[in-house]
Design an enzyme around this catalytic site. Structure first.
Site, PDB file in Angstrom:
ATOM      1  N   ASN A  63       0.794  -1.238   0.000  1.00 51.57           N
ATOM      2  CA  ASN A  63       0.000   0.000   0.000  1.00 51.57           C
ATOM      3  C   ASN A  63       0.828   1.291   0.000  1.00 51.57           C
ATOM      4  O   ASN A  63       0.340   2.335  -0.411  1.00 51.57           O
ATOM      5  CB  ASN A  63      -1.034   0.008   1.140  1.00 51.57           C
ATOM      6  CG  ASN A  63      -0.421  -0.098   2.506  1.00 51.57           C
ATOM      7  OD1 ASN A  63       0.770  -0.356   2.643  1.00 51.57           O
ATOM      8  ND2 ASN A  63      -1.225   0.095   3.527  1.00 51.57           N
TER       9      ASN A  63
ATOM     10  N   GLU B 289       5.346  -3.732  11.658  1.00 48.66           N
ATOM     11  CA  GLU B 289       4.012  -3.129  11.740  1.00 48.66           C
ATOM     12  C   GLU B 289       3.095  -4.027  10.930  1.00 48.66           C
ATOM     13  O   GLU B 289       3.296  -4.211   9.738  1.00 48.66           O
ATOM     14  CB  GLU B 289       4.070  -1.699  11.193  1.00 48.66           C
ATOM     15  CG  GLU B 289       2.862  -0.885  11.592  1.00 48.66           C
ATOM     16  CD  GLU B 289       1.846  -0.819  10.493  1.00 48.66           C
ATOM     17  OE1 GLU B 289       0.866  -1.615  10.554  1.00 48.66           O
ATOM     18  OE2 GLU B 289       1.997   0.003   9.574  1.00 48.66           O
TER      19      GLU B 289
ATOM     20  N   CYS C 132      -3.224   0.488   7.054  1.00 49.17           N
ATOM     21  CA  CYS C 132      -3.194  -0.132   8.389  1.00 49.17           C
ATOM     22  C   CYS C 132      -3.896   0.768   9.384  1.00 49.17           C
ATOM     23  O   CYS C 132      -4.518   0.298  10.332  1.00 49.17           O
ATOM     24  CB  CYS C 132      -1.764  -0.332   8.854  1.00 49.17           C
ATOM     25  SG  CYS C 132      -0.766  -1.185   7.673  1.00 49.17           S
TER      26      CYS C 132
HETATM   27  O1  G3P Z   1      -0.826   0.988   6.082  1.00 46.66           O
HETATM   28  C1  G3P Z   1       0.402   1.441   6.483  1.00 46.66           C
HETATM   29  C2  G3P Z   1       0.344   2.538   7.509  1.00 46.66           C
HETATM   30  O2  G3P Z   1       1.636   2.868   7.850  1.00 46.66           O
HETATM   31  C3  G3P Z   1      -0.536   3.700   7.156  1.00 46.66           C
HETATM   32  O3  G3P Z   1       0.068   4.914   6.981  1.00 46.66           O
HETATM   33  O4  G3P Z   1       0.149   7.301   6.432  1.00 46.66           O
HETATM   34  O5  G3P Z   1      -1.846   5.994   5.752  1.00 46.66           O
HETATM   35  O6  G3P Z   1      -1.467   6.515   8.138  1.00 46.66           O
HETATM   36  P1  G3P Z   1      -0.831   6.273   6.821  1.00 46.66           P
END
Ligand code: G3P
Length: 496
Positions: A169, A264, A298
């Site tokens: 992603n 993560e 995430c």
């Molecule tokens: O899905 C990975 C996570 O690190 C999301 O990042 O920047 O969308 O909050 P962000």
């Protein structure tokens, strides 16, 4: 254009080369891995299917290159990172084009990912100079029984070879969030990009190549996880693993050797809505938090836990906003774009069917064409439904109505995940008490969960991860402390 002009050197016919020993190479396997465009569901790109022998070679050269890189002055390491950051930003258009084609990320968000990555690399260079440029000095007479006969000097030294495995992603941003801290701290990097996103990652690595990093310091190995995944993560040459992705991370942590891990692994981020919340603000954040990049984050809002007394009003507001989301191809910058793969779409559909069978309230009609799933809000979800606990990683959001704050906290804490969560209320005292009670790495007050800004600490507890990320924490994690103790023949007291 991706793969043309100065990028031609990274392409062999219609297959992208991998990067090792400072060169772009064809794999001796003669095999390639196809990257399916989620929108067209046809092959968009091909990458090399690297062999275990090629992994060995990359590891070997990474080890050698790291030794002299660690002796390169810190300011020079920072200078090269700043150069790579500038090139990355210059090349945002072709890299973003790959993101659109490989992972169906909306066009504007794809550009944002690359620019954000350039900023991250620069910030990392600056932060590295600050935090690695100083150590500690301790004296022995602060510990009982000691005179001042020992001076202890501490500094931070690199770990060696860092294996970076980012997810589909954010194949660029979550790659550089591992590469830049590793490099500034004096480590070398072996990058294994996700299959969807590998070509964007190769273009990003090309920017580091153009910046002029020493040969072998950075490698990018492509191929099937099933063939080289375990071989990489269990490789004796690896001194640190930084992984972002799904529960493969749990398997990696069981198999990895005695090396520091940074992981993560997803979340089921809860959004707790109290009776006094500003419902317009909540609705806007649910849309942004739940449906950005079609929920494939995430840190997406993955379950709304709303007090019954305001639930009808909130659901109406969210429904009205869902109706305005545009659905279609990433090239047209639609809000909702196809999810990354057919298997992902099938998984999401399984969760929807389960909720349907168990009589959740569908606020919209369920609709799917290929990998494209229309945004769906499911009201009156109960804990016996899979969607209450599982991560759809798609544009489907469950709403659970709660009759007390404790019920909301209990649902949040009963999850195996503990990445982020958010609370909406006008009462900061209540917000603080709830935040303290939530078993998550971060709690956002009056905003949707998010990893950024990229220098903030970012961590999950339970199955959401190991260690903490964010620029400063990643640099620290990718170093170890070295101490030198000077032993004096007699105690020495300053001015004494
Ligand atoms: O899905 C990975 C996570 O690190 C999301 O990042 O920047 O969308 O909050 P962000």
């Amino acid at each position: 254009m991706a793969g043309t002009g100065q990028y031609a050197e990274i392409l062999d016919g219609d297959v992208y080369k991998y990067y090792s020993e400072g060169e772009w190479k064809k794999s001796s396997s003669g095999k390639s891995v196809a990257i399916i465009n989620p929108t067209t569901r046809t092959t968009q790109y091909k990458v090399q299917a690297c062999t275990q022998a090629e992994v060995n070679k990359a590891m070997e050269t990474a080890k050698t290159a790291q030794k002299s890189w660690a002796k390169t002055p810190l300011w020079k390491r920072a200078e090269l990172l700043h150069k790579a950051a500038a090139i990355l930003k210059e090349h945002k258009a072709p890299i973003a084009e790959c993101l659109v084609k490989e992972i169906a990320k909306p066009a504007k968000d794809s550009v944002t990912e690359v620019v954000r990555s350039g900023d991250l690399v620069s910030y990392c260079a600056e932060e590295g100079v600050r935090i690695l440029g100083e150590g500690k000095f301790l004296v022995s007479d602060s510990f009982p029984g000691n005179e001042r006969t020992k001076y202890c000097l501490t500094s931070k030294i690199p770990l060696g070879v860092v294996l970076a495995i980012p997810p589909f992603n954010y194949p660029v941003n979550l790659a550089v969030s591992k590469i830049a801290p590793a490099l500034i701290a004096g480590n070398s990097i072996v990058l294994k990009p996700p299959t969807q996103g590998a070509v964007a990652a190769l273009h990003m690595v090309h920017c580091f190549h153009l910046a002029g990093f020493p040969k072998g310091l950075i490698s990018c190995i492509t191929g099937k996880g099933s063939e080289i995944g375990d071989f990489l993560t269990m490789h004796p040459g690896v001194n640190c693993i930084s992984f972002t992705g799904g529960d493969t991370g749990i398997a990696i942590s069981k198999k990895a050797g005695m090396v520091p891990l940074q992981m993560e692994l997803g979340g089921k981020d809860a959004c707790i809505v109290l009776e006094d919340a500003d419902l317009d603000l909540v609705a806007a954040n649910i849309i942004k938090g739940g449906f950005s990049y079609s929920g494939q984050r995430c840190t997406a809002v993955k379950v709304v836990l709303v007090m019954e007394s305001v639930a009808d009003a909130l659901v109406d507001k969210v429904k009205a906003k869902v109706a305005k989301l545009t659905v279609g191809p990433p090239e047209k910058d639609c809000d909702i774009t196809p999810v990354v793969s057919e298997s992902s779409a099938n998984y999401i559909e399984g969760l929807v069917k389960d909720a349907e069978q168990k009589e959740a309230t569908f606020c919209q009609e369920y609709r799917r064409e290929g990998n494209l799933i229309w945004p769906l809000l499911l009201d009156n979800v109960r804990p016996d439904m899979r969607i209450a606990w599982e991560e759809p990683f798609g544009p489907v959001l469950p709403v659970i109505r709660i009759s007390s704050v404790e019920e909301g906290i209990h649902h949040c804490n009963a999850s195996n995940f503990g990445l982020q969560g958010c609370i909406f209320t006008r009462d900061i005292n209540k917000a603080m008490l709830i935040s303290d009670a939530m078993e998550t790495g971060t709690v956002q007050i009056n905003s949707a969960p998010a990893r950024g800004p990229d220098h903030f600490p970012f961590q999950g507890i339970k199955d959401s991860g190991i260690g903490s990320q964010g620029i400063t924490n990643s640099i620290n994690m990718m170093t170890k402390v070295k101490t030198t103790v000077i032993n004096l023949p007699v105690p020495s007291y300053t001015m004494g």
